[in-house]
Every structure is written in C-alpha cells, then in structure tokens.
Design a protein around this motif. Structure first.
Motif, mmCIF file in Angstrom:
data_model
loop_
_atom_site.group_PDB
_atom_site.id
_atom_site.type_symbol
_atom_site.label_atom_id
_atom_site.label_comp_id
_atom_site.label_asym_id
_atom_site.label_seq_id
_atom_site.Cartn_x
_atom_site.Cartn_y
_atom_site.Cartn_z
ATOM 1 N N PHE A 1 66.541 17.224 100.405
ATOM 2 C CA PHE A 1 67.170 17.134 99.081
ATOM 3 C C PHE A 1 68.687 17.257 99.204
ATOM 4 O O PHE A 1 69.202 18.077 99.979
ATOM 5 N N LEU B 1 73.788 15.905 88.003
ATOM 6 C CA LEU B 1 72.525 15.503 88.619
ATOM 7 C C LEU B 1 72.429 14.010 88.900
ATOM 8 O O LEU B 1 71.543 13.573 89.646
ATOM 9 N N LYS C 1 69.251 13.333 94.655
ATOM 10 C CA LYS C 1 67.861 13.728 94.854
ATOM 11 C C LYS C 1 67.843 15.252 94.957
ATOM 12 O O LYS C 1 68.306 15.822 95.946
ATOM 13 N N TYR C 2 67.331 15.881 93.920
ATOM 14 C CA TYR C 2 67.476 17.337 93.830
ATOM 15 C C TYR C 2 66.120 18.051 93.816
ATOM 16 O O TYR C 2 65.086 17.480 93.490
ATOM 17 N N GLY D 1 68.224 12.267 87.835
ATOM 18 C CA GLY D 1 68.302 12.400 89.290
ATOM 19 C C GLY D 1 67.762 11.178 89.998
ATOM 20 O O GLY D 1 67.140 10.280 89.405
ATOM 21 N N SER E 1 63.357 13.263 93.217
ATOM 22 C CA SER E 1 63.725 14.588 92.724
ATOM 23 C C SER E 1 62.463 15.345 92.324
ATOM 24 O O SER E 1 61.510 14.760 91.801
#
Length: 878
Positions: A226, A282, A286-287, A312, A316
């Motif tokens: 991430f 965001l 990719k969180y 995102g 994500s």
C-alpha cells in the motif's frame, strides 16, 4: 456493583396503567383517582430516570433512590396485576354459566366487595410510597430526558503500534487477514465501485481484534503493498467531520513529506473544505485504512463516509474491527472474519507471561498447575488471561492462586482495562429492554444449552418484552432480541433451524450477566447469602435446596431448577413456597419427584409458567389448577405416570403453551376447544392416544409437536387453520398421508420436521398446500422414503432442506435449480444420493451448486432429535 433496570420497568408499568383494562377496572373498584395519581407521578419520575442512571456513580444516594423506585414499581405491578386476574376470572365465570361457580366466586377471596377493599388499601399505600420517593429525588437536581440517548462509556482510543514479539497465538489469523488484503477482489463494495473493499474482523470484547489489526498494519508486507496506511479509532460517536479530520491526520503522520506543503490546522476548516482535503489526500493512492472499534449502526452515516473514501486507487482496502456482526454485515464487502479464541496451549503461554517474570515459572511448578485450571475459565479470550495473570504477578501465595481459580471473574477486583470492564462496554451500549432480558441468563449454569423457545417463554411470562407493533407476535419480538444479542457477540454455538434454534452463552458473558444482575437474580449454591431483595432464584446445587427455602424476600417472581436430575422431592417445601411467595410468575419444578401437587397451587394467581417436566411419580394434578387464569405455559412433558389431565383445563383462558405426557387414550375435545389463546401444543410419550381430536377447532394453534406417541394413527390438520409449525418424531403407527390426499388445502405451514416415520414411502401430498409458505423442511430417519416429489421444487420460500438417514432415497427432483430461496441443503446417510451430489463429479451437482451452504455426506448439526431432547432437558425411555 449491580445494575438496575428501572427505566424499562417504569415504562412497562406505565403501559399497563394506560391500558383500557386497568382504566375500566380502576373505575369499577373506585380507585381511579389513586391509580391516576400513581400514573402521573411515575410519568414525572420516568423523565429523570435516564439522567439518574447516568449520574448514579457521581451523586451519593442516587443508586439507593433508583433501587427504591424499581422496588415500588415492581410492587405496584404485583398489586395492580390483581385487576387483570379479576377480569380473567369474570370472563371464566360468565362463560361457564354455572350458578354453582358464581356462588363459589362470591364467597371466594376474589369477590368484588373484598377485592375492592383490599385493592383500595394497597393502591393508596403504593401511591404514598411513590410520592415520597419521587419527592426525595428532587434533592439530586436531575434533568428530564425522555429518550434514551445516554452516552456510552467507550474504551480509550487505540493506536497502531504493537510489539509483535509479545503477541501469542495470532500468527495464522494475521496471515489470513494479510491474504485477504493482498488478493484482488473484483466485486468491490457491491455498488459498482471496484476501488474499495471493506474487510470486517468480528468478535467478543477482549478477544484481540485490535491486536490482530495492529499485527497486520505493522507487517512490512503492508508497507510494500500500500502507498498509504492510516489508523483511526472510532470508539466514540461516529461524527463524520471528526472522522475526516482523524483520517487526514493519520495520513499526514504516515507520509509527512507529502503533506509538508499543506501543513495547517485543519480543525478550523468547514465540512466542505475537509471533504475536499480528504479527497485530495486519498486520490489515486492505493491505501489501507484501519477503522478500529466500530459501534455505529447507522447505515446512512457509514455510506456518507464511504462515499468520501471511494477516490483511492484500485486495490485500496479498509479493515474494520467491531463486536457486532450486524455492523460488520452493514459495512463489509466480503464475509466477516470471525475471530476465534486462543488455544489452551497459547492461553497458558500468555498467562505465564503475565503472571511470572521471564523464566520464573520453572521455580513454581505447583502454581503453574493451578494456572492451567485458571486459564480454562478464560475460554480462549486473551484479555481475560491477561487480567487473571497480571492479578497474580509477583504473588506466590498458594491460597491466593486457589482463590483466583475457585471464584468467578465477576467476584474479582477489576481495573478499567481488564476483561469485565471491557465486556461491560458492550452491555452499556444495549438498549434498556435488552439489558433486562440479558440479566436472566445469570440464573442458568455456565455452558447451559438454551432452546430459543424456552427462554422466550420465560421472558414473556415476566413481561420483559416490548409491546407488539400491529400484528407482531411476542415470539417474534423475543427472536429479535436473541438475534441482537447474537449480533453483539454475546451468544455462541448458535444453531438455527428456523422455528427451532439453540445457543449457549460464553462463560465470560455469563460472568457479566451475573455481575449486572447479582442483587435481584441469583443462582444459589450452598454457601451463598441470599440478598433480601432477590426476585429471581435458581437452585444450582443439591445441597443448596434447603438453604434456598429460607430466603427472606417475599416478592420472588422466579424459582427455577435448570440442572438435569435435580428437583424437589418434598411436597411440604412446595406448600411453604406457595404460601410465602404469592407473587410468583415462574415456577419450574423440572426433575422433581413429589407424588401430588398441592391444591393450594391455586393461590398463585400471578403464575404465568408452571413446569413439571420429568416428574416420574406424579399421577394426578389437582382440579384447582383451573383457577390459574394468568397461566401462559403448562409443561407436563415426561410425567410418564400422569393418568389424566385435570378437569377444567379449558378454564385456563390465557394458556398459550401446553406440553403433555399422559396415559389417557381420549382427550376432552370441549376442554381443548375452550383454550382460546393456545399457540403451541406438544404431545410426548402419550402411548395410548390413537387420535388427538376429531372435531374441536383449535383456531389459534400455530405449533404442533408430537413425539414418541406409539399408537397415534392420524393428525387433525383440518382443524388447525393457523398451523405454522409441525414436528412429527418417532410415531411408528402414524400414516401422514392418511385421509388428506383427496384434496389439497392451502396451508400456512412454515416449518415441517418429520423423523422416524417408518411407514412413509413418499412425502404426503398435503405438503404441496404450503408451497407459498414453507421455509424449513427436515426429513430424518425415514427408512422407507424412496422419492421426493417434483412439486417440492415449487416451494418458492424454502430456505432449509435437510435429509438425513433415508437410505432408500436415490433421486432428487430435476427442478432443484428452481429453488432460488434455498440457502441450506444437507444430505447425509443416503449413500447413493450422496454419491450423485458429490462436488463437480456428481450428476446432481449442477442442480445444487448454487446453494450457499451445502453439506453432503456429513451432518453439521448432528442428530436433531438429540438436540431437542438434551436442550429441552428431556429423558429418553427405552
């Protein structure tokens, strides 16, 4: 310290006082002014009760004031219930048309003149007590709060760091969660958005959900996978503005270089500016976002936040921890990860870590042995292990260790971050009506197997359920309560067959129930002092029976014998109880062995439930039982020597549930036809019965259960227009097809269980009449069954189909794919049919592969009959 249920009790009493029955009766007996006075004062008091419950720990004397309010409300309910009983008696006398009964009624203690005098005196006294207590409440400066918006004390805010070396037994769970986070999930959140996936971790308080989330969050693989990681604890109110601020701040802490150019105090921004800043933060990242400790069940708030988070990059993920499976279902886009308890081995390792300095345990092998027994009571919950282990740190006194081993957790001193306070957070978050029902679990021993209908009947008898809305049934309200408790992770081993369901209460949850209910609910053992204010009593040990005889409270509402094989063998004891505890609502004398029930049982005018199950000596019941007009449940199951049912059974006009074992060969149809409230009827071990009824219309009956009635030849389905549930078990002479094949009538049946019916070669055709309603069909041990009809595939509402031990059954209907509502199919003990249903290779696999829950060749729930008998505490006879 014990909790009170005063708000719920006051609300229930006010509902009664507002009913037409109470208003008309109070006018008729010239106590209208006093009853209205009670109602008015209670309405004022109720308004400040929620504030009082909030402040009870801060203001001296407030707990005692709440206890007095609760006691006077319960006493008022005991007295005012006399109106209800008097009204029911009048209905019976009027319906009987008997001059003798009318004369007897006049000279009884309940005739109008005596009743009027007694009620007037008692109601005036209640009004005086309530007025005085209400006046005393003025000194506390309480505020009026009409709606339960109490702030729930949450645990302290969590953080993302964890020392992985200190975590024991969660390696496999960590790998499973990381696997879910790293694998592509193309279905997204179900709303057409492919960039957001929500994975919930669910489990009881103290199980280690947050610790597991920390292990995952800090795993180096997550840093590589991430671009952005954020940790946000949500345990306070689900305020969108504050959540956006927390997410932005967490993102800033995670990647400070990115945000240097935007360094400012975002607390001063309005919501429009905040959402813009969040989307910018965001966007295209990719969180991984961890939302820890979710309590919010408002779907609109969640959707509002989720919409802000959808910017995102693909891949994500959001990881959620919660105690509630319903919240997890609301938020999750994949099935919830149900966190299990630690193994015994891991629990012991964790205990040793907290109870000893490193390596020190080798010097105290005797303490470690006791520690193994202590760990058992923790039932795999790490916080419980830590609580008990840390309470013994640097303490090597053998007696102290034995004390911890032998006492319930709720009796031990607890710090704010220990297991009992952690569990109580979930309890505090419950609505008041659910707390009241939850406390009742404390009357049963640990590891008790609850049958849902059994506990529901007890809740109804005590008036613990909220009022029905429209045509809603009380049993459906009870099921909602149980589902909610299950959703909050308080129940375990839940087995759901539709109408019939079973569960257990986790041992630590039982400790919580005992903790909150300990002043009014008590499971008695031989060493306890019984509080004078106890109202609900359960006898837990044989040695405690004589001890239980002498408790002081005369306002007892419940006496239970929940342990198999332990009951009363002394009629004199019963006479004493009947004389002393005239306000009993529930008298459970299961597994007793007295030969006669005293005539004085008629004095228990408030009695709602009377259980005599498995009394193998009783031969007759007194005819005076017909005077129990409030009785809702009468269970005579397993009374194998009972020669006949009492005369006047039809006078029990409130009776809803009747469970019968009798030697009779013929039943009085007139008596049963008069039971206008009867909803469920169970016949068991009625060996001489060939027919139940021929003409008596049981127009309110919804549940019929016949078991081990070896001479029974037919069932009277034509006189049961509202039947929804039918169980037929071990009735060897019964031909279910007899006399019903000439015409198919529309049925309301939702649940059908057929077991050990050796004469059935095919399903009876009348089942087709339930095409639009049948939801559960269980077929067990039908050795002659050869065919399932094609019309079975037209059951548009069928959700569960279990076929067990039907060895001659070789085929499934070809239209099985049309059963689109079918969610649960189990086939076992049918060798050839199981072979045809094998995954991928079986010729029927394409018919059934769409079904969500499949079990072919292995029975998940075991033998349902065994469940019925063990959970309902029945004994089998050869």
């Amino acid at each position: 310290m014990a909790e009170y249920f005063v708000f719920d009790i006051a609300e229930s009493l006010l509902r009664k006082l507002a009913s037409s029955v109470y208003e008309e009766a109070s006018r008729a007996y010239h106590v209208y002014e006093d009853v209205q006075g009670i109602k008015d004062t209670l309405s004022i008091v109720k308004g400040v009760l929620l504030d009082a419950e909030e402040k009870r720990e801060q203001k001296h004397g407030l707990r005692e004031w709440l206890r007095q309010i609760q006691n006077v409300c319960l006493d008022a309910e005991d007295i005012l219930d006399g109106f209800e009983y008097q009204n029911l008696r009048k209905q019976v006398v009027k319906a009987s048309g008997s001059t003798r009964m009318k004369v007897g009624h006049f000279f009884s203690s309940s005739n109008s003149l005596l009743f009027r005098f007694r009620m007037a005196h008692q109601i005036k006294y209640i009004r005086h007590r309530l007025d005085k207590i209400a006046a005393d409440g003025n000194k506390f400066g309480l505020q009026r709060i009409d709606v339960d918006h109490r702030l729930v004390q949450r645990r302290e805010m969590t953080y993302s760091y964890v020392d992985a070396s200190g975590v024991i037994g969660r390696e496999k769970d960590r790998e499973e969660i990381i696997k879910l986070l790293m694998q592509p999930l193309p279905h997204g959140d179900g709303d057409g958005d492919r960039s957001l996936c929500v994975i919930p971790i669910v489990g009881i308080g103290g199980l280690g959900k947050t610790t597991l989330a920390k292990l995952v969050f800090n795993d180096k693989r997550m840093d590589d996978f991430f671009q952005l990681k954020m940790w946000v604890c949500i345990s306070d109110d689900f305020d969108i503005r504050q959540l956006i601020i927390k997410i932005i701040n967490s993102a800033s802490a995670s990647a400070p270089i990115i945000f240097l150019a935007h360094h400012e105090n975002i607390n001063n921004l309005d919501i429009e500016q905040l959402q813009s800043r969040l989307r910018y933060t965001l966007s295209c990242q990719k969180y991984l976002l961890v939302l820890d400790d979710i309590w919010n069940d408002d779907r609109a708030k969640w959707i509002e936040l989720k919409d802000f988070l959808k910017v995102g990059a693909v891949g994500s993920k959001i990881l959620v921890t919660t105690r509630s499976s319903s919240i997890a279902s609301m938020m999750g886009t994949v099935p919830s990860y149900i966190l299990e308890g630690l193994s015994m081995e891991n629990c012991l390792s964790l205990f040793v870590k907290w109870a000893f300095k490193e390596g020190e345990e080798n010097e105290y092998p005797n303490l470690v042995e006791i520690g193994k027994e202590i760990v058992k009571k923790c039932r795999g919950v790490p916080l419980a292990v830590r609580t008990l282990g840390s309470s013994l740190f640097l303490n090597y006194d053998l007696e102290r260790w034995k004390f911890i081993r032998d006492h319930e957790i709720w009796n031990l001193q607890q710090k704010k971050d220990d297991i009992l306070p952690a569990l109580k957070l979930s309890y505090d978050q419950m609505p008041s009506h659910l707390r009241h029902c939850f406390a009742y679990f404390s009357l049963f021993p640990k590891d008790f197997g609850f049958a849902g209908l059994e506990i529901s009947s007890l809740w109804v008898a005590l008036g613990l359920l909220g009022p029905p809305v429209g045509s809603q049934k009380l049993r459906n309200i009870a099921r909602q309560y149980i589902d909610e408790l299950h959703s909050r992770s308080f129940l375990e081993d839940f087995e759901d067959f539709g109408h019939i369901y079973y569960f257990k209460v986790h041992d630590l949850v039982h400790d919580l129930a005992s903790y909150v209910a300990k002043e009014e609910h008590l499971l008695v053992n031989s060493t306890q002092n019984i509080p004078k204010q106890v109202r609900h009593l359960s006898v837990g040990e044989t040695d405690s029976l004589s001890h239980a005889l002498f408790f002081k409270s005369r306002s007892v509402r419940t006496i239970l014998f929940p342990i198999v094989g332990m009951g009363v063998d002394n009629e004199a004891l019963l006479v004493t109880w009947i004389t002393r505890y005239k306000y009993l609502r529930i008298l459970d004398l299961s597994d007793s062995s007295f030969e006669t029930l005293p005539n004085s049982i008629a004095k228990l005018k408030h009695l709602r439930a009377l259980t005599l199950e498995n009394n193998c000596k009783i031969k007759r019941l007194p005819d005076s039982i017909r005077k129990l007009q409030n009785l809702q449940l009468l269970s005579l199951r397993g009374c194998v020597e009972l020669e006949t049912l009492p005369k006047g059974l039809g006078m029990l006009i409130s009776l809803q549930h009747l469970h019968i074992t009798t030697k009779q060969s013929i039943l009085s149809e007139d008596e049963f036809a008069s039971l206008c409230s009867l909803q469920s009827l169970i016949f068991e071990y009625c060996d001489n019965l060939k027919f139940l009824f021929r003409w008596a219309q049981l127009t309110s009956l919804q549940v019929l259960h016949v078991q081990s009635c070896g001479s029974l030849e037919s069932l009277p389905l034509h006189i049961l227009p509202k039947l929804e549930v039918l169980l037929v078990i071990r009735c060897e002479m019964l031909n279910l097809s007899w006399n019903y094949e000439s015409q198919i009538q529309r049925l309301r049946m939702k649940f059908l269980h057929v077991e050990n019916c050796p004469r059935q070669q095919r399903l009876p055709h009348w089942i087709e009449g339930a095409t639009d309603t049948l939801q559960t069909l269980l077929i067990l041990n039908c050795d002659s069954l050869k065919l399932l009809p094609e019309w079975l595939t037209r059951m548009s509402h069928l959700k569960m189909l279990h076929i067990v031990n039907c060895p001659q059954l070789l085929f499934l209907p070809s239209g099985m794919h049309r059963l689109t509502a079918l969610e649960d199919l189990s086939i076992d003990g049918c060798p050839e049919l199981c072979r045809k249903c094998e995954p991928q290779s079986g010729e029927y696999w394409s018919f059934i592969s769409h079904i969500k829950r499949l079990s072919i060749g292995e029975t998940r729930e075991g033998h349902l009959l065994f469940r019925l008998q063990s959970r309902m505490r029945l004994k089998l006879r050869d």
